[in-house]
Motif scaffolding. Structure first.
Motif, PDB file in Angstrom:
ATOM      1  N   PHE A   1       0.825  -1.206   0.000  1.00  0.00           N
ATOM      2  CA  PHE A   1       0.000   0.000   0.000  1.00  0.00           C
ATOM      3  C   PHE A   1       0.860   1.257   0.000  1.00  0.00           C
ATOM      4  CE2 PHE A   1      -3.709  -2.364   1.037  1.00  0.00           C
ATOM      5  CZ  PHE A   1      -3.416  -3.238   2.076  1.00  0.00           C
TER       6      PHE A   1
ATOM      7  N   LEU B   1       0.042   5.286   1.290  1.00  0.00           N
ATOM      8  CA  LEU B   1      -0.891   6.222   1.917  1.00  0.00           C
ATOM      9  C   LEU B   1      -0.262   7.598   1.857  1.00  0.00           C
ATOM     10  CD1 LEU B   1      -1.594   4.009   5.045  1.00  0.00           C
ATOM     11  CD2 LEU B   1      -3.195   4.406   3.177  1.00  0.00           C
TER      12      LEU B   1
ATOM     13  N   GLU C   1      -6.508   8.603   5.351  1.00  0.00           N
ATOM     14  CA  GLU C   1      -6.602   7.707   4.203  1.00  0.00           C
ATOM     15  C   GLU C   1      -6.564   6.254   4.671  1.00  0.00           C
ATOM     16  OE1 GLU C   1      -3.660   8.595   1.282  1.00  0.00           O
ATOM     17  OE2 GLU C   1      -4.468   7.190  -0.188  1.00  0.00           O
TER      18      GLU C   1
ATOM     19  N   LYS D   1      -6.522   2.071   2.977  1.00  0.00           N
ATOM     20  CA  LYS D   1      -6.461   1.197   1.805  1.00  0.00           C
ATOM     21  C   LYS D   1      -6.650  -0.231   2.291  1.00  0.00           C
ATOM     22  CE  LYS D   1      -4.792   4.073  -1.559  1.00  0.00           C
ATOM     23  NZ  LYS D   1      -3.385   4.314  -1.919  1.00  0.00           N
ATOM     24  N   GLU D   2      -7.314  -1.048   1.470  1.00  0.00           N
ATOM     25  CA  GLU D   2      -7.581  -2.434   1.853  1.00  0.00           C
ATOM     26  C   GLU D   2      -7.172  -3.389   0.754  1.00  0.00           C
ATOM     27  OE1 GLU D   2     -11.863  -1.751   3.705  1.00  0.00           O
ATOM     28  OE2 GLU D   2     -11.261  -3.841   3.923  1.00  0.00           O
ATOM     29  N   LYS D   3      -6.713  -4.572   1.191  1.00  0.00           N
ATOM     30  CA  LYS D   3      -6.405  -5.635   0.245  1.00  0.00           C
ATOM     31  C   LYS D   3      -6.572  -6.956   0.977  1.00  0.00           C
ATOM     32  CE  LYS D   3      -2.545  -7.276  -2.617  1.00  0.00           C
ATOM     33  NZ  LYS D   3      -1.157  -7.004  -3.016  1.00  0.00           N
TER      34      LYS D   3
ATOM     35  N   LYS E   1      -5.689  -4.057   6.031  1.00  0.00           N
ATOM     36  CA  LYS E   1      -6.153  -2.679   5.871  1.00  0.00           C
ATOM     37  C   LYS E   1      -5.118  -1.757   6.484  1.00  0.00           C
ATOM     38  CE  LYS E   1      -9.698  -0.582   8.147  1.00  0.00           C
ATOM     39  NZ  LYS E   1     -11.104  -0.239   8.441  1.00  0.00           N
TER      40      LYS E   1
END
Lengths: 113, 111
Positions: free
Chosen positions: B48, B50, B55, B57-59, B63
């Motif tokens: 990720f 950021l 902010e 982000k996830e995958k 997270k």
């Protein structure tokens, strides 16, 4: 290519010998970075390039280390007269822009005996 | 001097046991905070980026979140294949793009 390629995977040198490592960045990436990982998770920055120009060389031990990125050739990192403390894994990374995420190669493990 | 500090150094979880890894930084004028995963004998794998506080982000089960002084990597219901060293990194203040890496968190997830 789609991945950063590094050769060789392993390199063994006697103290005082020369070592040369190669890196092919991801196609389309303008920036190339070299890092040295000595202890388990300690990364030390060595040098970066923007295309064939040196971008930042503040981490390079200048007396024995040199690096190049020439057009249409893999980038290279050369260590003249290796010392025992040069034993490490050397990673190359590339990125599209200066502040974009860097994608790393698999590394070259250099062992100096 | 730019500092990126990760905690804990090592974390052992049971499969399914959620937890968080911490990355605190003292880089001013942050130009990105990066998370990587590194498996033994391999190069860091990008996870990720950021850029600003708030902010996220996830995958899959991961997270990443960012505040003004730290970032967290939350792992929800981890599996053994999530075992790896997780590294965070940030560009320094020098105006260049040299990444300063934390020392990583070694995660082991047991079945």
């Amino acid at each position: 290519g789609e991945e950063v390629a590094q050769t060789p995977k392993h390199l063994v040198r006697g103290e005082g010998q020369k070592a040369k490592l190669y890196c092919a960045p991801i196609k389309g990436h303008s920036y190339v970075f070299w890092y040295q990982q000595v202890l388990k998770n300690e990364f030390k920055f060595l040098i970066s390039f923007q295309n064939e120009n040196v971008f930042d060389e503040t981490g390079m031990p200048k007396e024995r280390f040199s690096a190049k990125c020439l057009p249409n050739s893999p980038c290279s990192l050369e260590i003249q007269a290796t010392k025992l403390e040069d034993s490490a894994v050397y990673f190359c990374a590339s990125s599209q822009g200066a502040d974009n995420e860097q994608f790393f190669g698999p590394g070259t493990r250099l062992t100096v005996l | 001097e730019d500092q990126v500090t990760q905690s804990p150094e090592a974390l052992r979880l049971q499969e399914g046991e959620s937890s968080s890894l911490n990355c605190s930084y003292t880089v001013s004028g942050l130009r990105g905070l990066f998370w990587y995963r590194q498996d033994p004998g391999k190069g860091p794998e990008f996870l990720f980026t950021l850029y600003s506080a708030g902010e996220e982000k996830e995958k899959e089960r991961l997270k990443a979140t960012l505040t003004k002084k730290e970032s967290f990597l939350h792992i929800t219901a981890p599996k053994p294949e999530d075992s790896a060293t997780y590294l965070c990194a940030a560009p320094g203040d020098s105006g260049y793009s040299t990444l300063t890496f934390g020392k990583g968190t070694m995660l082991l997830v047991s079945p």
